[in-house]
Design an enzyme around this catalytic site. Structure first.
Site, PDB file in Angstrom:
ATOM      1  N   HIS A 279     -49.741 -10.970  56.502  1.00  7.79           N
ATOM      2  CA  HIS A 279     -50.023 -11.076  55.067  1.00  7.79           C
ATOM      3  C   HIS A 279     -51.020 -12.199  54.795  1.00  7.79           C
ATOM      4  O   HIS A 279     -50.643 -13.319  54.446  1.00  7.79           O
ATOM      5  CB  HIS A 279     -48.709 -11.305  54.316  1.00  7.79           C
TER       6      HIS A 279
ATOM      7  N   ARG B 287     -58.313 -10.405  48.265  1.00 11.93           N
ATOM      8  CA  ARG B 287     -57.455 -11.267  47.447  1.00 11.93           C
ATOM      9  C   ARG B 287     -56.636 -10.427  46.462  1.00 11.93           C
ATOM     10  O   ARG B 287     -57.204  -9.675  45.659  1.00 11.93           O
ATOM     11  CB  ARG B 287     -58.345 -12.248  46.680  1.00 11.93           C
TER      12      ARG B 287
ATOM     13  N   SER C 206     -54.716 -11.140  43.786  1.00 12.82           N
ATOM     14  CA  SER C 206     -54.812 -11.369  42.341  1.00 12.82           C
ATOM     15  C   SER C 206     -56.166 -10.915  41.795  1.00 12.82           C
ATOM     16  O   SER C 206     -56.295 -10.670  40.598  1.00 12.82           O
ATOM     17  CB  SER C 206     -54.591 -12.848  42.019  1.00 12.82           C
TER      18      SER C 206
ATOM     19  N   HIS D 209     -47.948  -4.418  46.864  1.00 16.84           N
ATOM     20  CA  HIS D 209     -48.407  -5.717  46.351  1.00 16.84           C
ATOM     21  C   HIS D 209     -49.120  -5.529  45.020  1.00 16.84           C
ATOM     22  O   HIS D 209     -50.152  -4.882  44.949  1.00 16.84           O
ATOM     23  CB  HIS D 209     -49.358  -6.355  47.364  1.00 16.84           C
TER      24      HIS D 209
ATOM     25  N   TYR E 197     -45.222 -11.063  40.915  1.00 14.29           N
ATOM     26  CA  TYR E 197     -45.169 -10.701  42.335  1.00 14.29           C
ATOM     27  C   TYR E 197     -43.724 -10.459  42.778  1.00 14.29           C
ATOM     28  O   TYR E 197     -43.409  -9.440  43.405  1.00 14.29           O
ATOM     29  CB  TYR E 197     -45.777 -11.812  43.208  1.00 14.29           C
TER      30      TYR E 197
ATOM     31  N   GLU F  15     -49.063 -15.689  53.894  1.00 11.07           N
ATOM     32  CA  GLU F  15     -49.907 -15.552  52.696  1.00 11.07           C
ATOM     33  C   GLU F  15     -50.636 -16.854  52.377  1.00 11.07           C
ATOM     34  O   GLU F  15     -50.771 -17.238  51.219  1.00 11.07           O
ATOM     35  CB  GLU F  15     -49.114 -15.071  51.464  1.00 11.07           C
TER      36      GLU F  15
ATOM     37  N   ARG G 141     -50.269 -23.876  47.635  1.00  8.13           N
ATOM     38  CA  ARG G 141     -51.153 -24.480  48.631  1.00  8.13           C
ATOM     39  C   ARG G 141     -50.830 -25.923  48.955  1.00  8.13           C
ATOM     40  O   ARG G 141     -51.480 -26.543  49.793  1.00  8.13           O
ATOM     41  CB  ARG G 141     -52.606 -24.394  48.139  1.00  8.13           C
TER      42      ARG G 141
END
Lengths: 341, 341
Positions: B6, B71, B73, B178, B194, B284, B290
């Site tokens: 992922h 990506r 999103s 997804h 999500y 991911e 992050r």
């Protein structure tokens, strides 16, 4: 004592559902609209519907008291308009109140609100007031999505909801954030919509500063908080990305999770991740999952067993079972103390 | 070896976003609509965007290979019509393909589809075919809600989706279920939408007999399965109420969960509850979360650490890291074997 903060009147006499069906028919055909007074349920019928069901299981499981509200899936705020919801909420709340009078040691009521999609939540205040002042309700159930799965209301952080919050703070009552039946075919009611709503509500709180505006506001997120405790690292990290305070400071003075998680590993995670003071005992029986778990031989929703088996200190268990509920629901605490409990 | 199933191209050169913004402007003002050929990104730029980001972290964390897709999103299927989505998907898939050619040992592509709300998913087949046959894609990402949070597509069990499934079975590729950006203010994209989608998709499978119709169809539910493993008892109980087989028989030949759960207690629950053969390693990164977890001093999304610390046997860990991915993604396995890996 053991207080179950999440019980619904899922076993109401059939006459209630029959009346509701007539009311729904009356929306399109006003000639069929029944009067509230046409619903007649005797104390004997109420007693029967409780004694063989919730009360029997409470005794078997050693639960002392249930905070008892109208059946969540039957609230169905998406049906009809405010008047329809208003009549329906009044009937359902009165029944829970009557149950609490028939079994004053075992049941104390929490109110559903007469919410309706697109209608100002301030319209719910008279019913809320009546339930607290006349019926002794100790909490409300607040539906963040009265549309039933279309999610077209503003987030819980929006001033749209403030009239409710102001009244909650005035009465010092918490709200359980609880949706109702999904009328969106994407979402199974108890398998998706309920859990999604829990996660959604938590995230709406996280992204906002709602509890700065209302420091005394308290939300109980049911069903163990949806996906939240399992993804606690994700939520801590998202708060960090959004430059919010640590979750314990940002949300945990105001947000609580119940223990409606129907297996041991889930309760073990909940008690490992979430501070004990934010966990409230609950089972939501007789609810979404009524069967016996073939892996344990016990009811899935006998959540006391999981809490008893969790690796926490007896004193912590006492807070989950009783102390936290007395703190989060001060009117419950006061009612208990008035009875010497 | 360690395979991350992922990964998204979240670090694409800024020119991509600039082109997309022009495309979005072109929807209302056709004179501004850019041609696909106006987007020019050099191999050097692609290399740079990967080397300092995903590749650096893969090396630091000891990850060997990432299944790499556009990506999530940015898919934003709700924007524009099928033609807009089609051009955008082709561009994004080509970039992931080029990354896989520049770093053939570390990246292998998975495709986004040119979905569009209300449009027959069969329209996605040409792009899917191109990605598998010309670009060597080993999987697709399937968005169960191309509306971006309005959830007005039929459930995944509906024949609406069958054209995609037929092609998946033909090519023997799995789909990661997804969603993309939420344009519904109720749902925070990575904190609610999500996770809700993961739970919703699982429940859509549970209530249906989709895998009787498609016994070889395979879905990967990302983000650790949303709320599902935490509520595994609830889902087992709901399947029982619905007279479905045990979940291991009903769903676990076809449904897999990744390890994108960003704290140790979550991965511990996942590996305790879900059979090891249904767990696929994934991080991911560089994605929703992050930052560095102040409680551990390590990146939240360094999920290898959690899997390493989970109480499972080394052989089981090997299946999570590699063996299961090779089984669930046969084209990945074939590509690796062709390179002697």
């Amino acid at each position: 004592m053991i207080i179950d903060v999440h019980g619904h009147y899922t076993t109401a006499p059939k006459a209630l559902e029959a009346w509701r069906n007539r009311q729904i028919a009356g929306i399109t055909n006003p000639a069929e609209m029944p009067k509230a007074s046409e619903l007649r349920i005797s104390d004997e019928e109420l007693r029967e519907s409780i004694e063989g069901n919730q009360l029997r299981l409470m005794r078997e499981r050693g639960l002392d008291l249930t905070i008892f509200s109208p059946r969540a899936s039957f609230m169905a705020h998406h049906i009809g308009d405010f008047r329809v919801s208003s009549t329906w909420a009044a009937i359902c709340n009165e029944l829970c109140y009557r149950v609490s009078r028939l079994f004053p040691d075992q049941f104390i009521p929490a109110a559903m609100l007469p919410q309706s999609p697109g209608v100002d939540p301030a319209t719910c205040i008279p019913e809320l007031t009546r339930c607290v002042q006349e019926y002794g309700n100790v909490a409300i159930n607040l539906n963040p999505d009265p549309s039933g799965g279309h999610w077209n209301s503003p987030p819980l952080s929006d001033p749209h909801w403030y009239p409710i919050y102001e009244k909650m703070v005035e009465y010092d009552i918490p709200a359980m954030i609880h949706v109702s039946t999904s009328c969106n075919p994407s979402f199974h009611t108890t398998g998706a919509h309920y859990l999604n709503a829990d996660t959604t509500a938590f995230m709406q709180c996280l992204t906002s500063d709602l509890f700065k505006a209302f420091p005394r506001l308290r939300f109980v997120i049911p069903h163990g908080g949806g996906a939240v405790p399992y993804h606690w690292g994700r939520f801590r990290g998202l708060a960090q990305e959004l430059k919010k305070p640590l979750l314990k400071d940002h949300l945990l003075h105001n947000v609580y999770f119940d223990t409606c998680v129907y297996h041991q590993p889930g309760i073990d995670l909940l008690t490992r991740v979430i501070p004990v003071d934010n966990i409230l005992f609950a089972s939501e029986m007789i609810g979404a999952v009524r069967g016996i778990d073939p892996e344990t031989g016990h009811y899935y929703d006998d959540t006391r067993r999981y809490v008893e088996a969790a690796r926490i200190e007896p004193e912590q268990r006492g807070r989950i079972f009783e102390g936290n509920a007395r703190r989060v629901y001060p009117r419950l605490d006061a009612a208990l103390k008035a009875r010497g409990r």
